[in-house]
Write an enzyme that holds these catalytic residues in place. Structure first.
Site, PDB file in Angstrom:
ATOM      1  N   ASP A 355       0.760  -1.436   0.046  1.00 31.46           N
ATOM      2  CA  ASP A 355      -0.164  -0.135  -0.126  1.00 31.46           C
ATOM      3  C   ASP A 355       0.953   1.217  -0.010  1.00 31.46           C
ATOM      4  O   ASP A 355       2.213   1.250   0.791  1.00 31.46           O
ATOM      5  CB  ASP A 355      -0.694   0.060   1.392  1.00 31.46           C
ATOM      6  N   ASP A 561      -7.186  -1.768   3.611  1.00 33.71           N
ATOM      7  CA  ASP A 561      -6.783  -2.426   3.775  1.00 33.71           C
ATOM      8  C   ASP A 561      -6.836  -3.989   4.298  1.00 33.71           C
ATOM      9  O   ASP A 561      -6.244  -5.146   3.036  1.00 33.71           O
ATOM     10  CB  ASP A 561      -5.235  -2.409   3.942  1.00 33.71           C
TER      11      ASP A 561
END
Length: 660
Positions: A355, A561
């Site tokens: 990420d 996420d």
């Protein structure tokens, strides 16, 4: 604050065992008993070994043989009785295992006139067991140290400043506690009085003191160094940071990898097969090979040697001790794993997906520059002072970036009047009777003419296409543009480069940020592949598709996420900035957001896999080399015993290499 005499409550029986400490440290033992009980199994085994040696020497003198036999009885008592009791308990539970198998072999040797070799087996088995216990204890050292670190009581501040010690289980959220200098913080809370440095090394692996002052949060398990802190409890003992970490590490140690589960499922069948084969060989060899039943060349002797050599002691120890060692080493480095199976999965990964915000970058904005857009009657230095003075009253990321930059560069402040926050848009006030506005594009466009608004929009689009973020300042008729960028984590480029070059991993980035910013960050950290403008479901789709082809580790921190972290072969979460949802979804937690330890972690997972393979090879070879020749009469019983126990010790020591 006044202080009263503290009342010290005696430790309770159940509190001691909840601490997970060895029985030898029990306060219910006398000092002399505690001294004797320390490493008692090893002491008993060594004494038995000495007695066995004396018995062996005396056996060479015909007139002293009775004394040799008498001493041998003590050897069986010291080394054999504990194993015999344990085997009887196992049999009562209908469990056939290695203990039963070895005890059967040792005591059976007496009936064929080889009591000395049976005693040797019991002594080596006892020493091996004591060493196994010591190795396991060392591998579990991380969790033991956390248990020892956990206080059982806290000093509660009552009305009037009276202090009283209370068990942690009796303290509720909102209670005020005092943490003195040198004490371990017993519960999570907010500092409401005092300031001090605390050391978080047991929680995060980071051995750098962190200053805590009024308004800061402190975690249970941190050690208060120099000052006293008055803390308002925010979590109970069952829900504290330290309790959660202990729970995670315990779950990791108890969670068995697939290979170990498979072996455990076969162990009973294996033990029964070996016992059955030994009985078959003992009964059939006299008829097949014309051997005697008893004696050193007899079938029973060979069957017993085979029984000992084929016992899977080394195989049983080979797998769990390696994972325990690796999990403990990770815990000491501030990396929590939710099971040994995670190490297997990580070792199999060929792709790592990052990420962006909060993982590769700190999630905080970095001030890049300021430029005048319209009107030049106010210098940019003065514009920065106006922005600094406005943002001193705000708390959003742009305010923090401007404040950090201004304070580092000793920017002076100006007098701002009629300050006001416009939620969702920005700030406004007056400076030297001029109206000032600081905020987003829409906020400023409403306050200028149409032509200026359009030109401002085109300029903003151009800058944003370069991956930067903007804030706009209007002073009277002068307009200024502030440019910001994501701040990379320190040394992140150097940290992930070895993953590609030395670990041969494919690296890519998945982000919800726009493509221009994603490209800029990818270039800065050296990633060639990235996917931008992703919603949580898009990230999940990418991770699903990629992990279907090869093992994929996903590293993230936010709630968005969490689905991808849960779906990935291995989910890795930044523990410091990570959301609770992401922490729950992940398999591995980097407590200190130490992404630079990722290369070490991947290396540790692969080394664990290699050492497990090595251990299984050593154990299998030890069984084959000892058992088949023993059955053929080429290896005497004592040699089979030494080869068998030697293999067990060897795999234990090999696994301890993972503690580094």
């Amino acid at each position: 604050m006044t202080f009263s005499e503290n009342r010290i409550k005696p430790i309770l029986f159940d509190e001691f065992f909840e601490m997970g400490m060895a029985e030898s440290r029990s306060p219910f033992l006398t000092p002399a008993s505690r001294l004797w009980s320390h490493n008692l199994p090893l002491k008993a085994a060594l004494i038995a070994g000495i007695l066995l040696f004396i018995s062996f020497v005396l056996s060479f003198y015909e007139n002293l043989v009775p004394f040799s036999h008498l001493i041998l009885v003590f050897v069986y008592f010291l080394a054999g009785v504990p194993a015999l009791i344990e085997s009887i308990e196992d049999l009562a539970d209908f469990e056939i295992n290695i203990d039963v198998l070895m005890t059967l072999a040792a005591f059976s040797s007496i009936f064929i006139g080889n009591g000395m070799e049976g005693a040797l087996l019991l002594v080596l088995f006892a020493i091996s067991g004591a060493m196994e216990e010591a190795v396991t204890s060392k591998a579990k050292n991380a969790i033991s140290s956390l248990h020892r670190l956990t206080p059982t009581k806290a000093t509660v501040v009552q009305s009037g400043g009276i202090l009283i010690d209370r068990s942690l289980s009796d303290i509720t959220v909102g209670t005020i506690i005092l943490v003195k200098s040198g004490e371990v913080i017993p519960l999570d809370g907010d500092v409401i009085e005092g300031s001090s440095s605390v050391n978080l090394v047991h929680l995060t692996g980071e051995n750098v003191p962190v200053l805590k002052k009024v308004g800061d949060t402190v975690a249970a398990g941190a050690r208060n160094l120099e000052g006293a802190l008055t803390v308002k409890v925010t979590h109970t003992s069952a829900d504290s940071t330290l309790s959660r970490i202990i729970k995670l590490v315990t779950q990791a140690q108890e969670s068995r990898p697939r290979l170990q589960r498979w072996f455990d499922s076969l162990s009973r069948t294996y033990a029964l097969s070996i016992i059955g084969l030994s009985a078959l060989f003992a009964l059939s060899f006299p008829y097949i090979f014309n051997l005697e039943f008893l004696g050193h060349e007899g079938s029973v002797y060979r069957a017993l040697a085979f029984l000992i050599a084929a016992s899977p002691c080394a195989l049983i120890l080979a797998i769990p001790i390696a994972y325990l060692s690796a999990i403990s080493a990770c815990a000491r480095n501030g990396i929590l794993l939710k099971g040994g199976i995670t190490l297997d999965a990580l070792a199999s990964c060929k792709i790592i997906a990052f990420d962006k915000t909060g993982t590769l970058t700190t999630g905080e904005l970095q001030y890049l520059g300021l430029e005048a857009f319209h009107g030049e009657d106010i210098p940019t230095e003065k514009a920065l002072s106006v922005a600094y003075s406005l943002e001193r009253n705000a708390v959003h990321p742009i305010a923090k970036a401007i404040l950090d930059h201004s304070q580092k560069n000793n920017v002076s402040t100006v007098a701002i009047e009629e300050f006001k926050t416009i939620p969702g848009y920005g700030l406004q006030g007056t400076y030297e009777k001029l109206p000032v506005y600081l905020g987003n594009l829409a906020f400023i466009q409403d306050k200028v003419d149409a032509a200026t608004a359009k030109a401002l929009e085109e300029k903003a689009a151009l800058i944003q296409s370069q991956g930067e973020l903007l804030a706009f300042l209007l002073i009277g008729k002068s307009i200024f543009l502030f440019r910001f960028g994501d701040e990379l984590r320190p040394h992140v480029k150097e940290a992930i480069a070895p993953l590609n070059k030395e670990r041969d991993l494919k690296l890519l980035m998945l982000t919800g940020d726009h493509a221009a910013n994603a490209q800029r960050v990818a270039q800065m950290v050296g990633l060639k592949e990235y996917y931008a403008d992703l919603r949580p479901e898009d990230k999940l789709l990418h991770v699903t598709q990629l992990s279907e082809k090869e093992g994929l580790a996903m590293i993230g921190d936010g709630i968005n996420d969490a689905p991808a972290l849960a779906r990935a072969t291995v989910g890795i979460c930044m523990g410091k900035v990570g959301s609770a949802t992401a922490v729950d979804a992940a398999d591995i937690i980097l407590l200190q957001d130490s992404i630079e330890k990722l290369d070490w972690l991947v290396g540790k997972s692969r080394l664990t896999k290699r050492i497990v393979t090595q251990n299984l090879t050593i154990a299998t070879v030890a069984i084959l080399v000892a058992s088949i020749p023993a059955l053929a009469g080429l290896v005497p019983l004592w040699a089979a015993v030494i080869m068998h126990e030697g293999g067990t010790v060897l795999v234990g020591l090999n696994a301890l290499r993972l503690l580094r």
